[in-house]
Design a protein around this motif. Structure first.
Motif, PDB file in Angstrom:
ATOM      1  N   SER A 156      -5.156   3.922  -5.023  1.00  0.00           N
ATOM      2  CA  SER A 156      -3.970   3.567  -4.252  1.00  0.00           C
ATOM      3  C   SER A 156      -2.769   3.420  -5.170  1.00  0.00           C
ATOM      4  O   SER A 156      -2.894   3.271  -6.384  1.00  0.00           O
ATOM      5  CB  SER A 156      -4.195   2.267  -3.511  1.00  0.00           C
ATOM      6  OG  SER A 156      -4.234   1.204  -4.434  1.00  0.00           O
ATOM      7  N   LEU A 209       4.306   1.149  11.525  1.00  0.00           N
ATOM      8  CA  LEU A 209       4.992   2.372  11.937  1.00  0.00           C
ATOM      9  C   LEU A 209       4.151   3.148  12.940  1.00  0.00           C
ATOM     10  O   LEU A 209       4.623   3.546  14.011  1.00  0.00           O
ATOM     11  CB  LEU A 209       5.251   3.234  10.700  1.00  0.00           C
ATOM     12  CG  LEU A 209       5.926   4.590  10.924  1.00  0.00           C
ATOM     13  CD1 LEU A 209       7.396   4.389  11.258  1.00  0.00           C
ATOM     14  CD2 LEU A 209       5.792   5.470   9.693  1.00  0.00           C
ATOM     15  N   THR A 263       7.134  -6.140  -4.950  1.00  0.00           N
ATOM     16  CA  THR A 263       6.469  -6.554  -3.709  1.00  0.00           C
ATOM     17  C   THR A 263       6.551  -5.508  -2.618  1.00  0.00           C
ATOM     18  O   THR A 263       5.563  -5.202  -1.961  1.00  0.00           O
ATOM     19  CB  THR A 263       7.077  -7.860  -3.190  1.00  0.00           C
ATOM     20  OG1 THR A 263       6.926  -8.865  -4.177  1.00  0.00           O
ATOM     21  CG2 THR A 263       6.375  -8.300  -1.913  1.00  0.00           C
ATOM     22  N   TRP A 264       7.706  -4.956  -2.401  1.00  0.00           N
ATOM     23  CA  TRP A 264       7.889  -4.007  -1.297  1.00  0.00           C
ATOM     24  C   TRP A 264       7.035  -2.757  -1.482  1.00  0.00           C
ATOM     25  O   TRP A 264       6.669  -2.103  -0.509  1.00  0.00           O
ATOM     26  CB  TRP A 264       9.351  -3.622  -1.176  1.00  0.00           C
ATOM     27  CG  TRP A 264       9.833  -2.741  -2.279  1.00  0.00           C
ATOM     28  CD1 TRP A 264      10.214  -3.120  -3.515  1.00  0.00           C
ATOM     29  CD2 TRP A 264       9.945  -1.321  -2.237  1.00  0.00           C
ATOM     30  NE1 TRP A 264      10.551  -2.036  -4.250  1.00  0.00           N
ATOM     31  CE2 TRP A 264      10.414  -0.907  -3.494  1.00  0.00           C
ATOM     32  CE3 TRP A 264       9.701  -0.361  -1.261  1.00  0.00           C
ATOM     33  CZ2 TRP A 264      10.630   0.424  -3.802  1.00  0.00           C
ATOM     34  CZ3 TRP A 264       9.926   0.962  -1.580  1.00  0.00           C
ATOM     35  CH2 TRP A 264      10.391   1.345  -2.837  1.00  0.00           C
ATOM     36  N   LEU A 293      -4.405   8.716   4.176  1.00  0.00           N
ATOM     37  CA  LEU A 293      -3.352   7.864   3.630  1.00  0.00           C
ATOM     38  C   LEU A 293      -3.833   6.989   2.481  1.00  0.00           C
ATOM     39  O   LEU A 293      -3.106   6.133   1.987  1.00  0.00           O
ATOM     40  CB  LEU A 293      -2.772   6.986   4.737  1.00  0.00           C
ATOM     41  CG  LEU A 293      -2.049   7.741   5.846  1.00  0.00           C
ATOM     42  CD1 LEU A 293      -1.673   6.795   6.979  1.00  0.00           C
ATOM     43  CD2 LEU A 293      -0.809   8.439   5.304  1.00  0.00           C
ATOM     44  N   VAL A 348       7.806  -6.993   3.056  1.00  0.00           N
ATOM     45  CA  VAL A 348       6.722  -6.204   3.610  1.00  0.00           C
ATOM     46  C   VAL A 348       6.308  -5.101   2.650  1.00  0.00           C
ATOM     47  O   VAL A 348       7.146  -4.355   2.157  1.00  0.00           O
ATOM     48  CB  VAL A 348       7.136  -5.572   4.950  1.00  0.00           C
ATOM     49  CG1 VAL A 348       6.030  -4.696   5.483  1.00  0.00           C
ATOM     50  CG2 VAL A 348       7.486  -6.662   5.946  1.00  0.00           C
ATOM     51  N   SER A 349       5.030  -5.023   2.404  1.00  0.00           N
ATOM     52  CA  SER A 349       4.542  -3.983   1.518  1.00  0.00           C
ATOM     53  C   SER A 349       4.540  -2.643   2.241  1.00  0.00           C
ATOM     54  O   SER A 349       4.599  -2.568   3.468  1.00  0.00           O
ATOM     55  CB  SER A 349       3.134  -4.305   1.049  1.00  0.00           C
ATOM     56  OG  SER A 349       2.232  -4.181   2.132  1.00  0.00           O
ATOM     57  N   LEU A 350       4.468  -1.608   1.468  1.00  0.00           N
ATOM     58  CA  LEU A 350       4.443  -0.252   2.010  1.00  0.00           C
ATOM     59  C   LEU A 350       3.293  -0.069   2.986  1.00  0.00           C
ATOM     60  O   LEU A 350       3.445   0.556   4.031  1.00  0.00           O
ATOM     61  CB  LEU A 350       4.310   0.706   0.837  1.00  0.00           C
ATOM     62  CG  LEU A 350       4.550   2.175   1.066  1.00  0.00           C
ATOM     63  CD1 LEU A 350       5.191   2.779  -0.174  1.00  0.00           C
ATOM     64  CD2 LEU A 350       3.268   2.887   1.367  1.00  0.00           C
ATOM     65  N   ARG A 351       2.145  -0.628   2.648  1.00  0.00           N
ATOM     66  CA  ARG A 351       0.979  -0.507   3.516  1.00  0.00           C
ATOM     67  C   ARG A 351       1.250  -1.108   4.898  1.00  0.00           C
ATOM     68  O   ARG A 351       0.970  -0.484   5.926  1.00  0.00           O
ATOM     69  CB  ARG A 351      -0.209  -1.210   2.882  1.00  0.00           C
ATOM     70  CG  ARG A 351      -1.138  -1.815   3.928  1.00  0.00           C
ATOM     71  CD  ARG A 351      -2.144  -2.730   3.320  1.00  0.00           C
ATOM     72  NE  ARG A 351      -3.289  -1.982   2.875  1.00  0.00           N
ATOM     73  CZ  ARG A 351      -4.050  -2.295   1.853  1.00  0.00           C
ATOM     74  NH1 ARG A 351      -3.724  -3.342   1.120  1.00  0.00           N
ATOM     75  NH2 ARG A 351      -5.093  -1.583   1.538  1.00  0.00           N
ATOM     76  N   LEU A 394      -1.786   6.359  -0.652  1.00  0.00           N
ATOM     77  CA  LEU A 394      -0.565   5.576  -0.449  1.00  0.00           C
ATOM     78  C   LEU A 394      -0.852   4.097  -0.246  1.00  0.00           C
ATOM     79  O   LEU A 394      -0.250   3.251  -0.893  1.00  0.00           O
ATOM     80  CB  LEU A 394       0.191   6.102   0.765  1.00  0.00           C
ATOM     81  CG  LEU A 394       1.328   7.087   0.524  1.00  0.00           C
ATOM     82  CD1 LEU A 394       2.033   7.394   1.830  1.00  0.00           C
ATOM     83  CD2 LEU A 394       2.318   6.541  -0.495  1.00  0.00           C
ATOM     84  N   VAL A 395      -1.736   3.826   0.663  1.00  0.00           N
ATOM     85  CA  VAL A 395      -1.923   2.435   1.057  1.00  0.00           C
ATOM     86  C   VAL A 395      -3.319   1.891   0.853  1.00  0.00           C
ATOM     87  O   VAL A 395      -3.592   0.747   1.166  1.00  0.00           O
ATOM     88  CB  VAL A 395      -1.569   2.255   2.545  1.00  0.00           C
ATOM     89  CG1 VAL A 395      -0.115   2.566   2.766  1.00  0.00           C
ATOM     90  CG2 VAL A 395      -2.430   3.145   3.420  1.00  0.00           C
ATOM     91  N   GLY A 396      -4.205   2.693   0.334  1.00  0.00           N
ATOM     92  CA  GLY A 396      -5.580   2.255   0.231  1.00  0.00           C
ATOM     93  C   GLY A 396      -6.172   2.203   1.618  1.00  0.00           C
ATOM     94  O   GLY A 396      -5.486   2.473   2.596  1.00  0.00           O
ATOM     95  N   GLY A 397      -7.416   1.902   1.709  1.00  0.00           N
ATOM     96  CA  GLY A 397      -8.019   1.834   3.035  1.00  0.00           C
ATOM     97  C   GLY A 397      -9.242   0.962   2.991  1.00  0.00           C
ATOM     98  O   GLY A 397      -9.821   0.761   1.936  1.00  0.00           O
ATOM     99  N   PHE A 453       4.055  -1.684   6.293  1.00  0.00           N
ATOM    100  CA  PHE A 453       5.066  -0.880   6.976  1.00  0.00           C
ATOM    101  C   PHE A 453       4.445   0.332   7.652  1.00  0.00           C
ATOM    102  O   PHE A 453       4.690   0.605   8.831  1.00  0.00           O
ATOM    103  CB  PHE A 453       6.143  -0.432   5.985  1.00  0.00           C
ATOM    104  CG  PHE A 453       6.972   0.716   6.488  1.00  0.00           C
ATOM    105  CD1 PHE A 453       7.836   0.543   7.554  1.00  0.00           C
ATOM    106  CD2 PHE A 453       6.876   1.974   5.912  1.00  0.00           C
ATOM    107  CE1 PHE A 453       8.596   1.602   8.038  1.00  0.00           C
ATOM    108  CE2 PHE A 453       7.619   3.038   6.379  1.00  0.00           C
ATOM    109  CZ  PHE A 453       8.480   2.842   7.446  1.00  0.00           C
ATOM    110  N   LEU A 454       3.644   1.040   6.921  1.00  0.00           N
ATOM    111  CA  LEU A 454       3.037   2.259   7.465  1.00  0.00           C
ATOM    112  C   LEU A 454       2.153   1.958   8.675  1.00  0.00           C
ATOM    113  O   LEU A 454       2.186   2.671   9.681  1.00  0.00           O
ATOM    114  CB  LEU A 454       2.209   2.955   6.390  1.00  0.00           C
ATOM    115  CG  LEU A 454       2.694   4.330   5.963  1.00  0.00           C
ATOM    116  CD1 LEU A 454       1.698   4.990   5.052  1.00  0.00           C
ATOM    117  CD2 LEU A 454       2.998   5.205   7.164  1.00  0.00           C
ATOM    118  N   MET A 497      -6.806  -7.084  -0.198  1.00  0.00           N
ATOM    119  CA  MET A 497      -7.803  -6.054  -0.476  1.00  0.00           C
ATOM    120  C   MET A 497      -7.998  -5.886  -1.976  1.00  0.00           C
ATOM    121  O   MET A 497      -7.059  -5.866  -2.745  1.00  0.00           O
ATOM    122  CB  MET A 497      -7.345  -4.734   0.114  1.00  0.00           C
ATOM    123  CG  MET A 497      -8.398  -3.661   0.091  1.00  0.00           C
ATOM    124  SD  MET A 497      -7.741  -2.143   0.731  1.00  0.00           S
ATOM    125  CE  MET A 497      -7.396  -1.279  -0.784  1.00  0.00           C
TER     126      MET A 497
END
Lengths: 186, 186
Positions: free
Chosen positions: B97, A105, B34-35, A33, A96-99, A36-39, A101-102, B1
């Motif tokens: 990302s 989730l 933001t989202w 992922l 809420v950012s995508l990260r 999408l969201v970094g890690g 949220f995921l 991050m």
DNA sequence: CCCGCCATGTAACACGTTACATGATTTT
DNA sequence: AAAATCATGTAACGTGTTACATGGCGGG
């Protein structure tokens, strides 16, 4: 950047709830992922595991493998379960950012189908609101040379896709069409 | 991050290159995204502006307004231009990302159309590679109860959407610079 | 008059990164 | 024999957050 209510630490705990893993396992999980969201870095994962262990939220077991180096496999404890429950029960922030949220989730899924669906619906409302705001912004400054143009366009595309996916997924999971008339699309 | 090669600091500098702004302006700019990518807190924005100022990369001008509090409007300096150039010239890391991509996208646009398109194409290659990896992962562990399932599914949906958007955008930009219709709702 | 928006700022703290360090095992 | 992958860890540093603090101005 921190995500406030759902840090990597919390997320790692959530992953361990679903199955015991080593730090290296977690790293590979994140990899799928990353775009999408970094890690977090591998170091960060290990550090977080140490902290969780110190707080008694997880336990370790050293596993000797054949033909490979030994691993430390972490499992969630009772205390960890409780902590996770509490953090998962907290209401979702409005922005809420995508990260975030995921991560929520994935964790939500391990609790119950209801919570998962609820989470998806919350996200849906938020994405819809953001799209509406985006539209407003685009309308307000419709000068063709504006440098935000491309970002807005990208936002629209991704937002609409996510909205569609959310609807699709909620429908699939609940197996019956829900009445949803939230603002949508153009 | 942190995002390594493209921090908020760099991004703020990039924004100021396109037009002088105050910290508060920048905050509102971030809000529209933001989202998707999250955003720094207001405090962080001010701190970054102070740092940029201290390094001589931006300059300030206090602007008195009527019926409103005064503002400090920041502009990029010659030194700032150069620094930004250098950071923008650095090759993109292989694992980028979404946030980092979007920030670079906005900055790249202010340099040249060529650089923008190049950037989009690089992103395309990376997203395509990630999708392939995702597909491989999904194939490897096709147990229907797997907890990564939903995340993978989400990744597919978003990845495919982004791929389509990238193709579409590159095409549009390299063909003819006609007015782009921003709103492409459902 | 109080609340909310505009507008800026500081300091303590949490979090994540990079660089550094180690070592087994498999592949080339 | 070297390189890649598996596997773990520490420490210095950078960056971002939260809480705190201040103040002008407009509307209910």
């Amino acid at each position: 950047m921190s995500v406030g209510f759902m840090s990597f630490r919390q997320f790692i705990l959530g992953l361990l709830r679903q199955q015991p893993m080593s730090g290296y396992d977690i790293k590979r999980l994140f990899e799928i992922l990353t775009w999408l969201v970094g890690g977090p870095s591998l170091s960060s994962i290990y550090t977080n595991l140490h902290a969780l262990l110190k707080n008694g939220l997880v336990s370790v077991e050293v596993v000797r493998q054949q033909n490979r180096p030994w691993r430390k496999v972490y499992s969630i404890t009772e205390a960890g379960e409780q902590t996770l429950q509490e953090s998962a029960n907290q209401p979702v922030a409005s922005q809420v950012s995508l990260r975030a949220f995921l991560m929520r989730l994935i964790v939500a899924r391990s609790f119950s189908e209801e919570r998962l669906i609820c989470h998806l619906q919350q996200r849906r409302v938020q994405v819809a609101a953001q799209l509406a705001a985006l539209k407003e912004t685009a309308r307000a400054q419709n000068e063709k040379t504006d440098f935000k143009r491309l970002a807005l366009d990208y936002g629209f595309a991704m937002g609409n896709s996510e909205l569609a996916w959310l609807d699709n997924t909620v429908n699939r999971l609940s197996k019956k069409p829900l009445p949803m008339e939230v603002v949508r699309g153009n």
